[in-house]
Design a protein around this motif. Structure first.
Motif, PDB file in Angstrom:
ATOM      1  N   GLN A 105     -24.545   8.087 -13.064  1.00  0.00           N
ATOM      2  CA  GLN A 105     -24.213   6.793 -13.453  1.00  0.00           C
ATOM      3  C   GLN A 105     -22.918   6.430 -12.709  1.00  0.00           C
ATOM      4  O   GLN A 105     -22.188   7.504 -11.905  1.00  0.00           O
ATOM      5  N   LEU A 106     -22.540   5.232 -12.669  1.00  0.00           N
ATOM      6  CA  LEU A 106     -21.608   4.625 -11.834  1.00  0.00           C
ATOM      7  C   LEU A 106     -20.338   5.359 -11.690  1.00  0.00           C
ATOM      8  O   LEU A 106     -19.840   6.086 -10.721  1.00  0.00           O
ATOM      9  N   THR A 107     -19.613   5.694 -13.002  1.00  0.00           N
ATOM     10  CA  THR A 107     -18.432   6.232 -13.102  1.00  0.00           C
ATOM     11  C   THR A 107     -18.515   7.597 -12.393  1.00  0.00           C
ATOM     12  O   THR A 107     -17.584   8.375 -11.652  1.00  0.00           O
ATOM     13  N   VAL A 108     -19.464   8.347 -12.942  1.00  0.00           N
ATOM     14  CA  VAL A 108     -19.377   9.743 -12.455  1.00  0.00           C
ATOM     15  C   VAL A 108     -19.698   9.659 -11.039  1.00  0.00           C
ATOM     16  O   VAL A 108     -19.281  10.685 -10.315  1.00  0.00           O
ATOM     17  N   ALA A 133      -9.090  -3.979 -10.964  1.00  0.00           N
ATOM     18  CA  ALA A 133     -10.299  -3.636 -10.672  1.00  0.00           C
ATOM     19  C   ALA A 133     -10.900  -3.241 -11.858  1.00  0.00           C
ATOM     20  O   ALA A 133     -10.023  -2.999 -12.957  1.00  0.00           O
ATOM     21  N   PHE A 134     -12.064  -2.995 -12.230  1.00  0.00           N
ATOM     22  CA  PHE A 134     -13.052  -2.725 -13.296  1.00  0.00           C
ATOM     23  C   PHE A 134     -12.123  -1.597 -13.995  1.00  0.00           C
ATOM     24  O   PHE A 134     -11.767  -0.480 -13.116  1.00  0.00           O
ATOM     25  N   PRO A 135     -11.816  -1.653 -15.251  1.00  0.00           N
ATOM     26  CA  PRO A 135     -11.001  -0.300 -15.664  1.00  0.00           C
ATOM     27  C   PRO A 135     -11.423   1.190 -15.353  1.00  0.00           C
ATOM     28  O   PRO A 135     -10.614   1.896 -15.156  1.00  0.00           O
ATOM     29  N   SER A 136     -12.856   1.337 -15.230  1.00  0.00           N
ATOM     30  CA  SER A 136     -13.226   2.553 -15.036  1.00  0.00           C
ATOM     31  C   SER A 136     -12.914   2.946 -13.451  1.00  0.00           C
ATOM     32  O   SER A 136     -12.572   4.202 -13.426  1.00  0.00           O
ATOM     33  N   ASP A 137     -12.834   2.011 -12.648  1.00  0.00           N
ATOM     34  CA  ASP A 137     -12.394   2.350 -11.360  1.00  0.00           C
ATOM     35  C   ASP A 137     -10.642   2.643 -11.561  1.00  0.00           C
ATOM     36  O   ASP A 137     -10.353   3.647 -10.838  1.00  0.00           O
ATOM     37  N   GLN A 138     -10.106   1.767 -12.324  1.00  0.00           N
ATOM     38  CA  GLN A 138      -8.445   2.315 -12.099  1.00  0.00           C
ATOM     39  C   GLN A 138      -8.500   3.682 -13.024  1.00  0.00           C
ATOM     40  O   GLN A 138      -7.583   4.566 -12.501  1.00  0.00           O
ATOM     41  N   ASN A 193     -15.636  -8.787  -7.450  1.00  0.00           N
ATOM     42  CA  ASN A 193     -14.813  -8.447  -8.864  1.00  0.00           C
ATOM     43  C   ASN A 193     -15.388  -9.031  -9.900  1.00  0.00           C
ATOM     44  O   ASN A 193     -15.946 -10.205  -9.959  1.00  0.00           O
ATOM     45  N   TYR A 194     -15.434  -8.170 -10.780  1.00  0.00           N
ATOM     46  CA  TYR A 194     -16.208  -8.269 -12.138  1.00  0.00           C
ATOM     47  C   TYR A 194     -15.736  -9.449 -13.061  1.00  0.00           C
ATOM     48  O   TYR A 194     -16.539 -10.222 -13.780  1.00  0.00           O
ATOM     49  N   TYR A 195     -14.341  -9.795 -12.955  1.00  0.00           N
ATOM     50  CA  TYR A 195     -13.811 -10.842 -13.711  1.00  0.00           C
ATOM     51  C   TYR A 195     -13.733 -12.328 -12.959  1.00  0.00           C
ATOM     52  O   TYR A 195     -14.066 -13.430 -13.497  1.00  0.00           O
ATOM     53  N   PHE A 218     -16.751   1.412  -1.409  1.00  0.00           N
ATOM     54  CA  PHE A 218     -16.890   0.105  -2.534  1.00  0.00           C
ATOM     55  C   PHE A 218     -17.643   0.497  -3.701  1.00  0.00           C
ATOM     56  O   PHE A 218     -18.638   1.207  -3.767  1.00  0.00           O
ATOM     57  N   ASP A 219     -17.206  -0.110  -4.572  1.00  0.00           N
ATOM     58  CA  ASP A 219     -17.960  -0.361  -6.048  1.00  0.00           C
ATOM     59  C   ASP A 219     -18.805  -1.579  -5.975  1.00  0.00           C
ATOM     60  O   ASP A 219     -18.135  -2.609  -6.137  1.00  0.00           O
ATOM     61  N   LEU A 220     -20.050  -1.201  -5.799  1.00  0.00           N
ATOM     62  CA  LEU A 220     -21.191  -2.457  -5.900  1.00  0.00           C
ATOM     63  C   LEU A 220     -21.834  -2.854  -7.053  1.00  0.00           C
ATOM     64  O   LEU A 220     -22.704  -3.556  -6.849  1.00  0.00           O
ATOM     65  N   ALA A 221     -21.112  -2.431  -8.065  1.00  0.00           N
ATOM     66  CA  ALA A 221     -21.717  -2.862  -9.456  1.00  0.00           C
ATOM     67  C   ALA A 221     -22.052  -4.254  -9.627  1.00  0.00           C
ATOM     68  O   ALA A 221     -23.114  -4.498  -9.975  1.00  0.00           O
ATOM     69  N   HIS A 222     -21.302  -5.194  -9.001  1.00  0.00           N
ATOM     70  CA  HIS A 222     -21.589  -6.604  -9.204  1.00  0.00           C
ATOM     71  C   HIS A 222     -22.315  -7.229  -7.897  1.00  0.00           C
ATOM     72  O   HIS A 222     -22.352  -8.558  -7.844  1.00  0.00           O
ATOM     73  N   ALA A 223     -22.396  -6.373  -6.773  1.00  0.00           N
ATOM     74  CA  ALA A 223     -23.053  -6.890  -5.703  1.00  0.00           C
ATOM     75  C   ALA A 223     -24.421  -6.218  -5.394  1.00  0.00           C
ATOM     76  O   ALA A 223     -25.173  -7.352  -4.806  1.00  0.00           O
ATOM     77  N   TRP A 241     -22.830   2.123  -7.079  1.00  0.00           N
ATOM     78  CA  TRP A 241     -23.315   0.811  -7.793  1.00  0.00           C
ATOM     79  C   TRP A 241     -23.982   1.263  -9.013  1.00  0.00           C
ATOM     80  O   TRP A 241     -24.717   2.556  -9.120  1.00  0.00           O
ATOM     81  N   CYS A 242     -24.058   0.522 -10.203  1.00  0.00           N
ATOM     82  CA  CYS A 242     -25.244   0.613 -11.207  1.00  0.00           C
ATOM     83  C   CYS A 242     -26.246  -0.257 -11.140  1.00  0.00           C
ATOM     84  O   CYS A 242     -26.379  -1.117 -10.114  1.00  0.00           O
ATOM     85  N   SER A 243     -27.208   0.121 -11.835  1.00  0.00           N
ATOM     86  CA  SER A 243     -28.584  -0.602 -11.739  1.00  0.00           C
ATOM     87  C   SER A 243     -28.948  -1.328 -13.004  1.00  0.00           C
ATOM     88  O   SER A 243     -30.069  -1.925 -13.171  1.00  0.00           O
ATOM     89  N   TYR A 244     -28.062  -1.363 -13.930  1.00  0.00           N
ATOM     90  CA  TYR A 244     -28.587  -2.198 -15.063  1.00  0.00           C
ATOM     91  C   TYR A 244     -27.871  -3.717 -15.049  1.00  0.00           C
ATOM     92  O   TYR A 244     -28.321  -4.345 -15.927  1.00  0.00           O
ATOM     93  N   LYS A 245     -27.398  -4.225 -14.021  1.00  0.00           N
ATOM     94  CA  LYS A 245     -27.024  -5.727 -13.789  1.00  0.00           C
ATOM     95  C   LYS A 245     -28.215  -6.452 -13.131  1.00  0.00           C
ATOM     96  O   LYS A 245     -28.969  -6.384 -13.688  1.00  0.00           O
ATOM     97  N   TYR A 246     -27.800  -6.460 -12.011  1.00  0.00           N
ATOM     98  CA  TYR A 246     -28.712  -7.588 -11.287  1.00  0.00           C
ATOM     99  C   TYR A 246     -29.948  -6.686 -10.873  1.00  0.00           C
ATOM    100  O   TYR A 246     -30.945  -7.189 -10.566  1.00  0.00           O
TER     101      TYR A 246
HETATM  102  C1  LIG Z   1     -17.200  -3.128 -11.385  1.00  0.00           C
HETATM  103  C2  LIG Z   1     -17.557  -2.233 -12.287  1.00  0.00           C
HETATM  104  N1  LIG Z   1     -17.203  -0.690 -11.967  1.00  0.00           N
HETATM  105  C3  LIG Z   1     -17.575   0.307 -12.943  1.00  0.00           C
HETATM  106  C4  LIG Z   1     -18.330   0.150 -14.129  1.00  0.00           C
HETATM  107  C5  LIG Z   1     -18.693   1.152 -14.978  1.00  0.00           C
HETATM  108  O1  LIG Z   1     -19.673   1.508 -14.752  1.00  0.00           O
HETATM  109  P1  LIG Z   1     -20.412   2.705 -15.672  1.00  0.00           P
HETATM  110  O2  LIG Z   1     -20.246   2.465 -17.241  1.00  0.00           O
HETATM  111  O3  LIG Z   1     -22.128   2.639 -15.447  1.00  0.00           O
HETATM  112  O4  LIG Z   1     -19.976   4.041 -15.168  1.00  0.00           O
HETATM  113  C6  LIG Z   1     -18.525  -1.374 -14.404  1.00  0.00           C
HETATM  114  C7  LIG Z   1     -19.471  -1.628 -15.474  1.00  0.00           C
HETATM  115  O5  LIG Z   1     -19.668  -2.707 -16.006  1.00  0.00           O
HETATM  116  C8  LIG Z   1     -18.122  -2.254 -13.282  1.00  0.00           C
HETATM  117  O6  LIG Z   1     -18.655  -3.756 -13.884  1.00  0.00           O
END
Ligand SMILES: Cc1ncc(COP(=O)(O)O)c(C=O)c1O
Length: 425
Positions: A105-108, A133-138, A193-195, A218-223, A241-246
């Motif tokens: 998953q993305l953070t891993v 940045a998204f908290p997980s990245d921070q 940016n997620y926000y 790059f974190d492409l979660a939203h891209a 990136w994660c695959s649960y969004k777009y």
């Molecule tokens: C930009 C971004 N980075 C990281 C994450 C964390 O992803 P995950 O919980 O799948 O590790 C998210 C989750 O929404 C996100 O939007």
């Protein structure tokens, strides 16, 4: 694109002319109180393809029919399942199939990529990233840097929007890279940016970071699955990136990683390894000494969840049928229509109560639009929810929404704008 009109009839006309209009039928739209919701949360969790359940069932049947031999036998043996994901993803990500690994998953994956691409050497140990940045990245930066025994305050350099602005100027990113070029190990950025929904210039950031002698990711979660990407051509080092969004692969879906091919043969690149990343031809010899698959797959650790693969494939099949270029065209038009309609909303009230913090320039945004509510934000959000519009609320006062080309309609966009118009009056 032509000129738009703010009428339901016009929105319906756009829907009728939409070459992708049938694709909405392939998704399950949430129904509350007998009414289909206007679902604008593709930026959070994409909707369920109708084929998802059957895709899961296929894996279950393979399992019940063959047990462990399901890896090699049957119509769809699991062993080469990964290739069925990387082929369609390569178009969406703009990469060679062998540069993609669908895993974890993305953070891993962010942590795994840090192991390979954050290599502090002497004074070259700094990381430049976006503020907020998204908290997980921070947390990933913070804990990774601490793991090396460094102080995050010293190592992590954040670029913020200028005073009174909401988004980050590319020139400020470039300037920061230039200022720290002697001590820079890594530049890491969110694609979007997620926000704020700001889409960054990945090509330019990549070029500047590499010119400064740093690695760039790059974190492409939203891209991913939202905007066109050309990671290979732009020479990006790595991305996750994660695959649960777009990409609609379901809650907690399997994530994805891109690693430029120039690193595939690099025996010196540090990595954390597991048996699933081991050379396929000799994996089952179970020998000592890690020998990676020559590709991004060589970063895999564990036996994948084929249930997760199946869900991902169900959605990617729809992307393939729709065509990535056609999806991009609709994404742009749907989004342009949204901006056109919302442009009229603020004019309705006596005072401005919405500030659009997503850049209006289409090169700097994807499907998401973020509205900073200057007054009555929560009240308006609650009223929208009650009326069947699913958007989300981000503290302290932002409403985010993202109509997407696969299952949203122009009429929904019009309905939303019309409701908002009524609420801000
Ligand atoms: C930009 C971004 N980075 C990281 C994450 C964390 O992803 P995950 O919980 O799948 O590790 C998210 C989750 O929404 C996100 O939007």
């Amino acid at each position: 694109m032509g000129s738009f009109e703010n009428t339901r009839t016009f929105a319906r006309q756009l829907d009728q002319q939409d070459p992708l209009k049938e694709f909405r039928q392939q998704f399950i739209i949430p129904v509350v109180g007998g009414k289909e919701q206007i679902y604008f949360l593709g930026n959070s969790l994409g909707l369920q393809p109708k084929t998802a359940e059957a895709a899961i069932k296929e894996i279950m049947l393979q399992w019940s029919g063959y047990g462990v031999e399901g890896f090699f036998k049957g119509d769809k043996p699991w062993m080469d399942y990964h290739d069925q994901l990387t082929q369609p993803l390569s178009k969406i990500i703009g990469a060679l199939p062998q540069e993609i690994s669908v895993m974890n998953q993305l953070t891993v994956n962010l942590h795994l990529m840090m192991v390979s691409f954050y290599q502090p050497r002497g004074k070259r140990n700094k990381i430049i990233c976006e503020a907020k940045a998204f908290p997980s990245d921070q947390y990933m930066f913070e804990t990774h840097v601490k793991h090396y025994g460094f102080d995050p305050q010293e190592i992590i350099i954040e670029v913020s929007p200028r005073k009174g602005e909401h988004t980050i100027r590319v020139e400020d990113i470039l300037q920061t890279i230039e200022e720290h070029k002697e001590e820079l190990a890594l530049v890491f950025w969110g694609g979007i940016n997620y926000y704020t929904g700001q889409l960054f210039d990945i090509k330019t950031i990549t070029h500047a970071a590499q010119k400064a002698g740093a690695k760039v990711g790059f974190d492409l979660a939203h891209a991913a699955g939202n905007v066109p990407l050309q990671l290979h051509q732009w020479n990006v080092d790595f991305a996750c990136w994660c695959s649960y969004k777009y990409l609609n692969a379901g809650p907690g879906a399997v994530g994805g990683v891109y690693i430029h091919e120039r690193f595939h043969q690099d025996a010196g690149i540090p990595r954390f390894a597991g048996w699933w990343g081991y050379d396929k031809a000799t994996r089952f010899k179970m020998e000592k000494g890690f020998k990676p698959i020559q590709g991004a797959e060589g970063w895999q650790l564990s036996t994948p969840s084929f249930l997760m693969y199946a869900l991902h494939k169900a959605s990617l099949d729809i992307f393939e049928a729709a065509g990535w270029d056609a999806l991009q065209r609709k994404q742009q038009q749907l989004n342009a229509y949204l901006w056109f309609l919302l442009g009229e909303v603020n004019k309705a009230g006596k005072e401005t109560i919405i500030e659009f913090i997503t850049p209006q320039n289409k090169e700097e945004r994807g499907s998401q639009l973020s509205m900073l509510m200057l007054q009555r934000g929560r009240e308006i959000f609650d009223a929208l929810s009650k009326a069947g519009v699913m958007v989300d609320w981000r503290e302290p006062n932002v409403i985010r929404l993202a109509p997407v080309p696969l299952y949203n309609t122009y009429e929904e966009v019009w309905q939303f704008a019309d409701m908002l118009h009524g609420l801000v009056k």
